[in-house]
Design an enzyme around this catalytic site. Sequence first.
Site, PDB file in Angstrom:
ATOM      1  N   GLU A 319      54.922  60.019  39.857  1.00 27.97           N
ATOM      2  CA  GLU A 319      55.310  60.014  41.266  1.00 27.97           C
ATOM      3  C   GLU A 319      56.420  61.030  41.540  1.00 27.97           C
ATOM      4  O   GLU A 319      57.427  61.072  40.834  1.00 27.97           O
ATOM      5  CB  GLU A 319      55.785  58.619  41.666  1.00 27.97           C
ATOM      6  N   LYS A 391      51.016  57.646  50.672  1.00 29.80           N
ATOM      7  CA  LYS A 391      51.360  56.254  50.393  1.00 29.80           C
ATOM      8  C   LYS A 391      51.468  55.454  51.689  1.00 29.80           C
ATOM      9  O   LYS A 391      52.176  55.835  52.616  1.00 29.80           O
ATOM     10  CB  LYS A 391      52.687  56.193  49.626  1.00 29.80           C
ATOM     11  N   CYS A 444      53.377  53.875  43.169  1.00 30.30           N
ATOM     12  CA  CYS A 444      54.482  52.987  42.827  1.00 30.30           C
ATOM     13  C   CYS A 444      54.083  51.524  43.059  1.00 30.30           C
ATOM     14  O   CYS A 444      53.114  51.044  42.517  1.00 30.30           O
ATOM     15  CB  CYS A 444      55.732  53.371  43.608  1.00 30.30           C
TER      16      CYS A 444
END
Length: 573
Positions: A319, A391, A444
Site C-alpha cells: 500500500e 479504496k 488495508c
Amino acid sequence: MESAALPRPTSPAGTSPLSHRIVLATGWSRAVLAFLAGACGALAMAPVGFFPAMVPSLTVAVWLIDGSDRATLSRSGARRHLWPTLRCAFGAGWWWGLGYFVAGLYWLGAAFLVDADKTAWLMPFGVLGLPAVLAVYMGLAFAVARAGWMAGTGRVAVLALALLITELLRGVLFTGFPWNDLGMALGTDLVLAQGAAIVGLHGLTALTVLIFATPATLADRRATAADGTPGRVVLLPTVLAAAALAGLAGFGALRLEQGHVGAVPGVKLRIMQPDVFGDGSFTYENRDALLHKYLALSDRATSDETGGLADVTHLIWPESPFPFILSRDPDAMDAIARALGKDGVLVTGAARVDGTPGSATHPPRYFNAIQVIGRQPGPDGGGAVGDTYDKVHLVPFGEYTPFMAVMERLGISQFVPIPGGFTPGQRHRLLHVPGLPPVVPAVCYEAIFSGGILPPEEARLDEGVILNVSDDGWFGHTAGPYQHLAQARLRAIEQGLPLIRAANTGISAIIDPYGRILEELPLGEAGVLDGFLPKTVAPTIFSEINKFIPIIVASLLLTHIFNMRYGIGRRRA
C-alpha cells in the site's frame, strides 16, 4: 414505575459458590470482574489465538447478566425495576467490552508514537477512547439480552442473538469497525475457521457465544431434593457445546485434508516487502533512493533457480509505498517499465490524484489506490497505468478526519498527511490485471469486512484472487499486524479464493482458498517472496448466500428461544 417481573436468571435450585459471588457482585467489584473477563476473551485473538480463553470470558458475562437485577436491589430489598436492571446489564456489558477492546486493540497506541511530537498527547484517546466507544455495542447487547433473559440454556441463545446483532451493527454504523469480531475466536484457528466457508464470520460469532458461554449453565442445578440436598449439576448443555466444537474441528480437519489446490498456469508471483516505515527515509527528497531500493529488492535473486525479475510475471508492491504521485512521475514510471521488461506487470498501492492543484473548478482529490503498471508497446515504451481501484472504505482519523473543521481547531488531524484527506472510491469493483483471473482488491483494512469486498453485482466468483495491499507499519511489532492477517485470511476461506497479501513491514503472504499460508515474509523483515498463484476452489456456501446468513442464523436462534420460553416441544411430547 415498577415493571413486570423480569425472568429469573437461573434455575430455582441455586448456583455454584463461584457463580453466586459473581452474580451478587456490585459496584466496583462488579466492574472489575467484567473488565477482566472481557480482557481474558481478547486472548482468543491473534497472535495468541487461545480460543479456550473465551470460556471464562463469556461464562462470566452470563453470570453478570444473571445478577443485573440483584445488583440494583436497595439495602432494604426494594422491588426490582426494569430500567435500573437494564442499565445495570448495560454497565456490565460496557465494562466487559472495555476490557475486551483495550486488551485487543492496545497496539493502536503505537500509531501515536510515530510522530510523537505532534500526536503523543492523543494516545489516551486511541488506547482508551476508541475502546470506550466500541464497548457501547457490548453494553447494548447485554441490556437487550437481559430484557429477554430466561432460566437455563435459553439465556445463552438470547445472549448469542443480542451479540450477533450488535456485532453486525459494529461493522456498519459510522462507516463500521468490525475489528476483532467475536467470531474471530474461532476464525483465528485454521481448523475451526473452516466453518466460515459455510456460515461466514457472523455465523462464527453466534457459534462462539453458543459454545463458549454454555459452561455458565454448569452453575445451574436441578430442583432441590425433598431432604434439602442440592440438585444435580446440569451437564448436558455443556456436553452438547463440546460436541459442537468437536464437530466443527472435525469438519475443518477433513476439509483441509481433502483440500488439494493446484497452481494457475503461467503465473509466477513476487511480493516485495520493503520495510521502510518509521526510519525517516519516507520523504519526497528520498524519492530516488526509495525507488532504487524497491527495484533492487524486487530484482533480488532468492536462490540458484530464480533470476530476479527475469522470470516473474507479476510483481506486487504494498500500500502507498511512494512519497509522491507515481502516475505523474514519468521518470519513475519509465524506471519501473525497464525493470519489468516486456511482459512483466506491477500491481502496487499508490496515491492517486484527480484534479489540478490551485484550480477552483477542478480542485485536486486524492485517492488511496491500487494501480496496474505495465510497459507501453514498442522498443522504447515507458511505463503506463492500466486499471485502477480506489479504496472505498477509508480509515477514520487515519485517512480522513470526521468533522474536520472542528477537529483541526482541537489540534487533531489524520495520520496520513494528505491535504483534505483521501476521497473514498465510488464503489467496490474488480481489478483487471493481465495474466491474472479477476482480482478482488482490498486496500488495508477493507479486508476485515466479511461479505463486503466483492462488488454488489458479483455474488461469487468461479475464479479469481483477493489482493490485499497494506501498510501496518504504524503499529510496529505488536498484535495489530497479526490480527490483520488473520482477518484477511478468513476472507479467503469464506469466498474460496486465494489471497495475495503485500504489506510494507509485513506480514506478506500467499494464502490458498482454505486459508493455508503457503509462503510468508515475517513482520519487520525486508525481502521478496516468490510463489505460484493457487487456483480457486468450488464456490463456498457462504459465497452463494452470504447476504442471507445473518438472517438465517438469527431466525434459528429466535426459534430456539421461542421454543425454550414457551415449551412448544415439551407440550407436543
